[in-house]
Design a protein around this motif. Structure first.
Motif, PDB file in Angstrom:
ATOM      1  N   HIS A  56       0.844  -1.180   0.000  1.00  0.00           N
ATOM      2  CA  HIS A  56       0.000   0.000   0.000  1.00  0.00           C
ATOM      3  C   HIS A  56       0.888   1.241   0.000  1.00  0.00           C
ATOM      4  O   HIS A  56       1.637   1.462   0.953  1.00  0.00           O
ATOM      5  CB  HIS A  56      -0.904   0.022   1.243  1.00  0.00           C
ATOM      6  CG  HIS A  56      -1.943  -1.035   1.226  1.00  0.00           C
ATOM      7  ND1 HIS A  56      -3.248  -0.779   0.882  1.00  0.00           N
ATOM      8  CD2 HIS A  56      -1.877  -2.359   1.504  1.00  0.00           C
ATOM      9  CE1 HIS A  56      -3.942  -1.903   0.944  1.00  0.00           C
ATOM     10  NE2 HIS A  56      -3.123  -2.876   1.324  1.00  0.00           N
ATOM     11  N   HIS A  88      -1.537  -1.154  -4.098  1.00  0.00           N
ATOM     12  CA  HIS A  88      -2.677  -0.278  -3.823  1.00  0.00           C
ATOM     13  C   HIS A  88      -2.155   1.153  -3.732  1.00  0.00           C
ATOM     14  O   HIS A  88      -1.134   1.399  -3.095  1.00  0.00           O
ATOM     15  CB  HIS A  88      -3.333  -0.628  -2.476  1.00  0.00           C
ATOM     16  CG  HIS A  88      -3.849  -2.019  -2.396  1.00  0.00           C
ATOM     17  ND1 HIS A  88      -5.130  -2.354  -2.742  1.00  0.00           N
ATOM     18  CD2 HIS A  88      -3.245  -3.168  -2.003  1.00  0.00           C
ATOM     19  CE1 HIS A  88      -5.306  -3.657  -2.558  1.00  0.00           C
ATOM     20  NE2 HIS A  88      -4.173  -4.174  -2.124  1.00  0.00           N
ATOM     21  N   THR A 110      -4.718   1.178 -11.009  1.00  0.00           N
ATOM     22  CA  THR A 110      -5.694   0.964  -9.939  1.00  0.00           C
ATOM     23  C   THR A 110      -6.743  -0.096 -10.221  1.00  0.00           C
ATOM     24  O   THR A 110      -7.518  -0.424  -9.331  1.00  0.00           O
ATOM     25  CB  THR A 110      -6.424   2.279  -9.613  1.00  0.00           C
ATOM     26  OG1 THR A 110      -7.118   2.736 -10.782  1.00  0.00           O
ATOM     27  CG2 THR A 110      -5.453   3.330  -9.123  1.00  0.00           C
TER      28      THR A 110
END
Length: 133
Positions: A56, A88, A110
Motif C-alpha cells: 500500500h 494499492h 488501480t
C-alpha cells in the motif's frame, strides 16, 4: 544568486499485517526524490518479497508530484508485478488523480481486475514477445 530550498521528502515503511506492507510518502515526489522511493521498494520487496502480498502506497501527505514521481509510481507497479505483489494507491490527493487521469495511467495502476504479464526489468520486447504494432 539565491539557492532554492531542497524539497521535503520522507517515506516510512511499516508492516501492517503479516503479508501487507504500507509505505507512507510525505512531501514532494519529484526528480529529487523518486529514486529514493524506487530504491526503498527494491530493498523491501527483495528482503520480504515472499512474505509481502500487498503493498500500500499511502499518498495522504503527498504535497506534489512531477513526471519523475509518476515514473517512480509506475516503477513501483512494475516491481510489484515482478514480485507477484498487489499494489494499492491509497489516499490519493486530487492532484495525483488528475495527473494519473491525464496521462492515462489511472486505470492501469488501480484496476484490481486487470492482469498484466510481469515484465522483467531490462526487457525491451512486449510481453507477447512479438513486435510492436
Amino acid at each position: 544568486m539565491t539557492t532554492l530550498p531542497h524539497p521535503y521528502f520522507k517515506l516510512t515503511t511499516e508492516r501492517v499485517a503479516p503479508h501487507r506492507l504500507r509505505v507512507r510518502l510525505f512531501g514532494d515526489l519529484d526528480h529529487e526524490s523518486s529514486d529514493e522511493l524506487v530504491e526503498a521498494l527494491e530493498r523491501r520487496l527483495g528482503e520480504d518479497g515472499e512474505e509481502v502480498r500487498e503493498l500500500h502506497l499511502d499518498f495522504r501527505e503527498l504535497a506534489a508530484v512531477d513526471s519523475m514521481g509518476l515514473s517512480a509510481i509506475l516503477m513501483a507497479h512494475r516491481l510489484c508485478e515482478a514480485a507477484h505483489v498487489h499494489l494499492h494507491l491509497d489516499s490519493r490527493p486530487p492532484h495525483l488523480d488528475r495527473m494519473l487521469t491525464v496521462t492515462g495511467t489511472l486505470d492501469y495502476l488501480t484496476d484490481p481486475c486487470a492482469h498484466h504479464e510481469p515484465v522483467a526489468l531490462g526487457d525491451t520486447e512486449p510481453p507477447s514477445g512479438g513486435p510492436l504494432p
